[in-house]
Design an enzyme around this catalytic site. Structure first.
Site, PDB file in Angstrom:
ATOM      1  N   HIS A   1      -2.745   1.463   6.982  1.00  0.00           N
ATOM      2  CA  HIS A   1      -3.065   0.705   5.310  1.00  0.00           C
ATOM      3  C   HIS A   1      -2.915   1.989   5.217  1.00  0.00           C
ATOM      4  CE1 HIS A   1      -4.083  -1.794   2.021  1.00  0.00           C
ATOM      5  NE2 HIS A   1      -5.155   0.010   1.664  1.00  0.00           N
TER       6      HIS A   1
ATOM      7  N   CYS B   1       1.134  -1.182  -0.366  1.00  0.00           N
ATOM      8  CA  CYS B   1       0.264  -0.495  -0.269  1.00  0.00           C
ATOM      9  C   CYS B   1       1.285   1.042  -0.197  1.00  0.00           C
ATOM     10  CB  CYS B   1      -0.834  -0.417   1.281  1.00  0.00           C
ATOM     11  SG  CYS B   1      -0.507  -0.137   2.829  1.00  0.00           S
TER      12      CYS B   1
ATOM     13  N   HIS C   1      -6.147   1.181  -3.801  1.00  0.00           N
ATOM     14  CA  HIS C   1      -4.784   0.843  -3.113  1.00  0.00           C
ATOM     15  C   HIS C   1      -4.743  -0.497  -3.192  1.00  0.00           C
ATOM     16  CE1 HIS C   1      -8.033  -0.729  -0.535  1.00  0.00           C
ATOM     17  NE2 HIS C   1      -8.529  -0.946  -1.134  1.00  0.00           N
TER      18      HIS C   1
END
Length: 205
Positions: free
Chosen positions: A155, A102, A167
């Site tokens: 994240h 990510c 993402h």
């Protein structure tokens, strides 16, 4: 009646006179109108907005309208991110060839699009730029999540508008677009951050 009040009437009379005699030429009329404008300009008078067929000089040095920098940054970020849809997730990855995690994904698109070198981890990236409330998110903002518990940011994704973000989710998945209303991501959502090119606040916590 002063000079400037008499001038338009005199010009109109002259035009009618020429028209009546049938000897009006386009060059003659343009010369008269240009002369009127030059006199008005000299004394700071403006041509009436409803005047017809009047020669009005246009400033060549007038600045052209510039597009919004923030909007341009967002468009380019989203375009770059969307071009990587389907690229595989890879832990520690930061390459379109081998895959992204990510934060590697965020690093790649911000460096490629805006020339900004973001920190490597999502927790570090969460300290960049300025805080943005969820209700005030704009396309191009980074959105952060606590997926590992204990309040730690773990994240990150890029908000693209309409309550959606793009993402690199996790091992076994590929870069995708997800709704912030998704039950899992909604529960893990933390906050947004806004990082702009040439904005000193991008370095502030």
């Amino acid at each position: 009646m002063n000079f400037f009040a008499k001038l338009p009437a005199a010009l109109l009379s002259a035009c009618l006179l020429f028209a009546g005699t049938g000897v009006t030429h386009a060059d003659d009329l343009e010369t008269m109108l240009n002369s009127r404008q030059q006199v008005l300009n000299q004394f700071g008078q403006e041509t009436p907005a409803d005047s017809k067929n009047v020669f009005v000089p246009i400033r060549s040095d007038a600045p052209a309208p510039q597009p919004s920098a923030s909007a341009g940054n967002a468009d380019e970020l989203i375009k770059s991110a969307m071009g990587l849809l389907g690229v595989a997730y890879r832990y520690g990855g930061n390459s379109a060839r081998t895959g992204f995690d990510c934060s590697g994904f965020m690093q790649h698109i911000f460096r490629r699009t805006m020339g900004l070198n973001l920190p490597r981890t999502s927790a570090q990236q969460a300290k960049m730029g300025t805080h943005v409330n969820r209700s005030e998110l704009q396309p191009g903002d980074m959105v952060f999540f606590r997926t590992a518990g204990r309040g730690r940011i773990s994240h990150v994704g890029l908000y693209i508008g309409n309550n959606r973000f793009i993402h690199a989710p996790r091992t076994g998945k590929r870069i995708e677009i997800t709704s912030l209303s998704n039950k899992y991501w909604n529960a893990k959502y933390a906050f947004g951050r806004r990082v702009k090119k040439n904005d000193p606040s991008r370095f502030l916590n």
